[in-house]
Scaffold this motif. Structure first.
Motif, PDB file in Angstrom:
ATOM      1  N   ASN A 183       0.874  -1.172   0.000  1.00  0.00           N
ATOM      2  CA  ASN A 183       0.000   0.000   0.000  1.00  0.00           C
ATOM      3  C   ASN A 183       0.912   1.223   0.000  1.00  0.00           C
ATOM      4  O   ASN A 183       1.727   1.380   0.912  1.00  0.00           O
ATOM      5  CB  ASN A 183      -0.873  -0.050   1.266  1.00  0.00           C
ATOM      6  N   VAL A 196      -0.037   4.213   0.443  1.00  0.00           N
ATOM      7  CA  VAL A 196      -0.692   5.324   1.124  1.00  0.00           C
ATOM      8  C   VAL A 196      -0.539   5.222   2.644  1.00  0.00           C
ATOM      9  O   VAL A 196       0.311   5.844   3.259  1.00  0.00           O
ATOM     10  CB  VAL A 196      -2.184   5.422   0.723  1.00  0.00           C
ATOM     11  N   CYS A 197      -1.345   4.377   3.263  1.00  0.00           N
ATOM     12  CA  CYS A 197      -1.517   4.399   4.717  1.00  0.00           C
ATOM     13  C   CYS A 197      -0.250   4.091   5.526  1.00  0.00           C
ATOM     14  O   CYS A 197      -0.021   4.718   6.567  1.00  0.00           O
ATOM     15  CB  CYS A 197      -2.635   3.448   5.121  1.00  0.00           C
ATOM     16  N   LEU A 253       5.353  11.459  -7.376  1.00  0.00           N
ATOM     17  CA  LEU A 253       4.551  12.687  -7.384  1.00  0.00           C
ATOM     18  C   LEU A 253       3.125  12.416  -6.928  1.00  0.00           C
ATOM     19  O   LEU A 253       2.495  13.257  -6.286  1.00  0.00           O
ATOM     20  CB  LEU A 253       4.529  13.293  -8.794  1.00  0.00           C
ATOM     21  N   LYS A 254       2.615  11.229  -7.251  1.00  0.00           N
ATOM     22  CA  LYS A 254       1.221  10.922  -6.947  1.00  0.00           C
ATOM     23  C   LYS A 254       1.014  10.368  -5.542  1.00  0.00           C
ATOM     24  O   LYS A 254      -0.111  10.362  -5.036  1.00  0.00           O
ATOM     25  CB  LYS A 254       0.663   9.958  -7.998  1.00  0.00           C
ATOM     26  N   TYR A 255       2.081   9.873  -4.938  1.00  0.00           N
ATOM     27  CA  TYR A 255       2.027   9.345  -3.557  1.00  0.00           C
ATOM     28  C   TYR A 255       3.130  10.035  -2.738  1.00  0.00           C
ATOM     29  O   TYR A 255       4.031   9.374  -2.225  1.00  0.00           O
ATOM     30  CB  TYR A 255       2.182   7.816  -3.563  1.00  0.00           C
ATOM     31  N   PRO A 256       3.060  11.373  -2.641  1.00  0.00           N
ATOM     32  CA  PRO A 256       4.201  12.110  -2.067  1.00  0.00           C
ATOM     33  C   PRO A 256       4.456  11.819  -0.594  1.00  0.00           C
ATOM     34  O   PRO A 256       5.604  11.878  -0.146  1.00  0.00           O
ATOM     35  CB  PRO A 256       3.807  13.580  -2.289  1.00  0.00           C
ATOM     36  N   HIS A 257       3.391  11.485   0.168  1.00  0.00           N
ATOM     37  CA  HIS A 257       3.595  11.261   1.608  1.00  0.00           C
ATOM     38  C   HIS A 257       4.507  10.059   1.834  1.00  0.00           C
ATOM     39  O   HIS A 257       5.369  10.068   2.699  1.00  0.00           O
ATOM     40  CB  HIS A 257       2.247  11.076   2.306  1.00  0.00           C
ATOM     41  N   ASP A 278      -6.548  10.925  -6.785  1.00  0.00           N
ATOM     42  CA  ASP A 278      -5.127  10.760  -6.472  1.00  0.00           C
ATOM     43  C   ASP A 278      -4.819  11.539  -5.217  1.00  0.00           C
ATOM     44  O   ASP A 278      -5.463  12.563  -4.953  1.00  0.00           O
ATOM     45  CB  ASP A 278      -4.239  11.317  -7.606  1.00  0.00           C
ATOM     46  N   GLN A 279      -3.823  11.101  -4.478  1.00  0.00           N
ATOM     47  CA  GLN A 279      -3.389  11.897  -3.331  1.00  0.00           C
ATOM     48  C   GLN A 279      -2.963  13.294  -3.773  1.00  0.00           C
ATOM     49  O   GLN A 279      -3.286  14.284  -3.124  1.00  0.00           O
ATOM     50  CB  GLN A 279      -2.194  11.214  -2.649  1.00  0.00           C
ATOM     51  N   ALA A 280      -2.226  13.355  -4.870  1.00  0.00           N
ATOM     52  CA  ALA A 280      -1.677  14.637  -5.338  1.00  0.00           C
ATOM     53  C   ALA A 280      -1.533  14.623  -6.852  1.00  0.00           C
ATOM     54  O   ALA A 280      -1.576  13.561  -7.465  1.00  0.00           O
ATOM     55  CB  ALA A 280      -0.315  14.888  -4.679  1.00  0.00           C
ATOM     56  N   GLY A 318      -5.112  14.246  -0.581  1.00  0.00           N
ATOM     57  CA  GLY A 318      -4.100  14.569   0.434  1.00  0.00           C
ATOM     58  C   GLY A 318      -3.530  13.295   1.028  1.00  0.00           C
ATOM     59  O   GLY A 318      -3.005  12.454   0.313  1.00  0.00           O
ATOM     60  N   THR A 319      -3.654  13.138   2.370  1.00  0.00           N
ATOM     61  CA  THR A 319      -3.182  11.886   2.966  1.00  0.00           C
ATOM     62  C   THR A 319      -4.221  10.764   2.838  1.00  0.00           C
ATOM     63  O   THR A 319      -3.942   9.630   3.184  1.00  0.00           O
ATOM     64  CB  THR A 319      -2.862  12.061   4.471  1.00  0.00           C
ATOM     65  N   GLY A 320      -5.414  11.094   2.321  1.00  0.00           N
ATOM     66  CA  GLY A 320      -6.500  10.102   2.243  1.00  0.00           C
ATOM     67  C   GLY A 320      -6.194   8.971   1.280  1.00  0.00           C
ATOM     68  O   GLY A 320      -5.547   9.166   0.259  1.00  0.00           O
ATOM     69  N   CYS A 321      -6.710   7.788   1.612  1.00  0.00           N
ATOM     70  CA  CYS A 321      -6.329   6.560   0.900  1.00  0.00           C
ATOM     71  C   CYS A 321      -7.419   6.049  -0.033  1.00  0.00           C
ATOM     72  O   CYS A 321      -7.261   4.971  -0.620  1.00  0.00           O
ATOM     73  CB  CYS A 321      -5.955   5.479   1.908  1.00  0.00           C
ATOM     74  N   VAL A 323      -8.311   6.132  -5.843  1.00  0.00           N
ATOM     75  CA  VAL A 323      -6.909   6.208  -5.438  1.00  0.00           C
ATOM     76  C   VAL A 323      -6.277   4.830  -5.624  1.00  0.00           C
ATOM     77  O   VAL A 323      -6.900   3.809  -5.339  1.00  0.00           O
ATOM     78  CB  VAL A 323      -6.795   6.641  -3.959  1.00  0.00           C
ATOM     79  N   GLY A 324      -5.063   4.777  -6.130  1.00  0.00           N
ATOM     80  CA  GLY A 324      -4.367   3.513  -6.348  1.00  0.00           C
ATOM     81  C   GLY A 324      -4.076   2.823  -5.033  1.00  0.00           C
ATOM     82  O   GLY A 324      -3.187   3.247  -4.292  1.00  0.00           O
ATOM     83  N   ASN A 325      -4.847   1.766  -4.730  1.00  0.00           N
ATOM     84  CA  ASN A 325      -4.775   1.158  -3.400  1.00  0.00           C
ATOM     85  C   ASN A 325      -5.669  -0.085  -3.432  1.00  0.00           C
ATOM     86  O   ASN A 325      -6.867   0.027  -3.707  1.00  0.00           O
ATOM     87  CB  ASN A 325      -5.287   2.188  -2.375  1.00  0.00           C
ATOM     88  N   CYS A 371      -8.097   0.066   1.026  1.00  0.00           N
ATOM     89  CA  CYS A 371      -9.152   0.916   1.583  1.00  0.00           C
ATOM     90  C   CYS A 371     -10.344   1.168   0.650  1.00  0.00           C
ATOM     91  O   CYS A 371     -11.489   1.173   1.125  1.00  0.00           O
ATOM     92  CB  CYS A 371      -8.562   2.242   2.039  1.00  0.00           C
TER      93      CYS A 371
END
Lengths: 211, 211
Positions: free
Chosen positions: A117, A119-120, A145-149, B62-64, B85-88, B115-117, B120
């Motif tokens: 994952n 993201v989380c 760029l798309k998953y910057p966190h 997308d997150q960003a 943002g940080t959301g999944c 979102v690519g995941n 969630c």
């Protein structure tokens, strides 16, 4: 909702610090391996464990199945499978309880393969020494760029499956630029667990990770 | 925590029903496209939108970045980018607000690229007609077993990047068995947006999705 999420993260931060203390006390280097599903972490680990000159153990995080732990054990290395059910990431207390089931000696490396994952898992400190984010050349060069966190949290990026570069449209230079945009100075290594291309650099990086 | 998650999901369920009503009222078929990051949804959409004989629009989650919406607009189709943002995952109210910005005509198909995941988004109904889960041959045939909630929620599985089958170790039969284990009867199609292999079957499936 936001305050509850903040409380959850705060609780996790405390438990992560306890893990960090345990790793320091035991003399173990813990690495948190994160990626999309199927970026090749278990395959890379199989190769890595066979080449490593230090004792090691693995915590495998997945929603379901113990397939990855079984693959790791087949290399002769101890592994604990953690199943998260509907959960999307490992938390520090899951790692704490997995530690009870692992015979970790001083000088060991503990690889923690998080739930697949991008993201989380970025939000949850596990008390690890370093976060390693893998992404494969089949995923596209824009993923940082798309998953910057996730990439901002990383200490090392491993570009995997580079043996497939001739067969996909993937611009390595653009990937490097994307990584540098999200987190200037973040190192990126290339690796193929299939051809061993880049494995020496990865093993050298691992060798530098000491208590 | 569990009761709060239940309340969040309950609230989302209500808003998803409102979306479902809106889609029925407007005469629009909405499809929720879910996958790991980089499984090839945007590339498949680019091809699909050029081949489709119905009006269409796209919501990109997308997150960003708004890279994916820009790619869609380059095909001449309207797209709205939602950044989490940080959301999944996307939630029903994000789709509701995106609808305000899309000129959707009766008879249209609305593609919602979540979102690519693989985790969630499975839990959040968006009011869609069907959930389509993509996974690529580079990810490994065990993904349905390891992410069962996502595959159990699916109405169709699309195996993507089948042009790479000669270059990866991927057992299509094992993938079919994994899908059947998780959800007996769940159909799986194969597609390559690169070679157009399987695109006709996917377009035929799309053609059957009518209000």
């Amino acid at each position: 909702v936001i305050s509850l999420e903040a409380r959850l993260l705060e609780k996790n931060r405390l438990l992560a610090e306890r893990n960090r203390g345990w790793f320091a006390g035991r003399g173990v280097v813990a690495l948190n391996l994160m990626s999309s599903p199927g970026a090749g972490r278990t395959t890379l680990l199989e190769k890595t464990l066979r080449a490593l000159d230090r004792p090691a153990a693995v915590i495998e995080g997945d929603q379901a199945t113990d397939r990855d732990a079984a693959r790791i054990r087949a290399t002769g290395v101890e592994a604990v499978q953690v199943n998260t059910g509907t959960g999307c990431h490992l938390e520090a207390d899951m790692v704490w309880h997995a530690l009870e089931r692992l015979p970790l000696r001083a000088g060991s490396v503990l690889f923690i393969e998080n739930v697949g994952n991008l993201v989380c898992p970025a939000l949850f400190d596990l008390g690890e020494r370093a976060k390693v984010v893998l992404f494969s050349v089949t995923e596209g060069e824009d993923k940082p760029l798309k998953y910057p966190h996730m990439f901002r949290a990383a200490d090392l990026v491993l570009l995997t499956k580079v043996d497939l570069l001739p067969f996909v449209e993937f611009d390595v230079r653009a990937a490097e630029e994307a990584v540098a945009t999200v987190k200037p100075g973040l190192p990126m290594l290339r690796a193929s667990a299939k051809t061993d291309d880049g494995m020496a650099d990865w093993l050298r990086w691992l060798d530098l990770q000491r208590v």
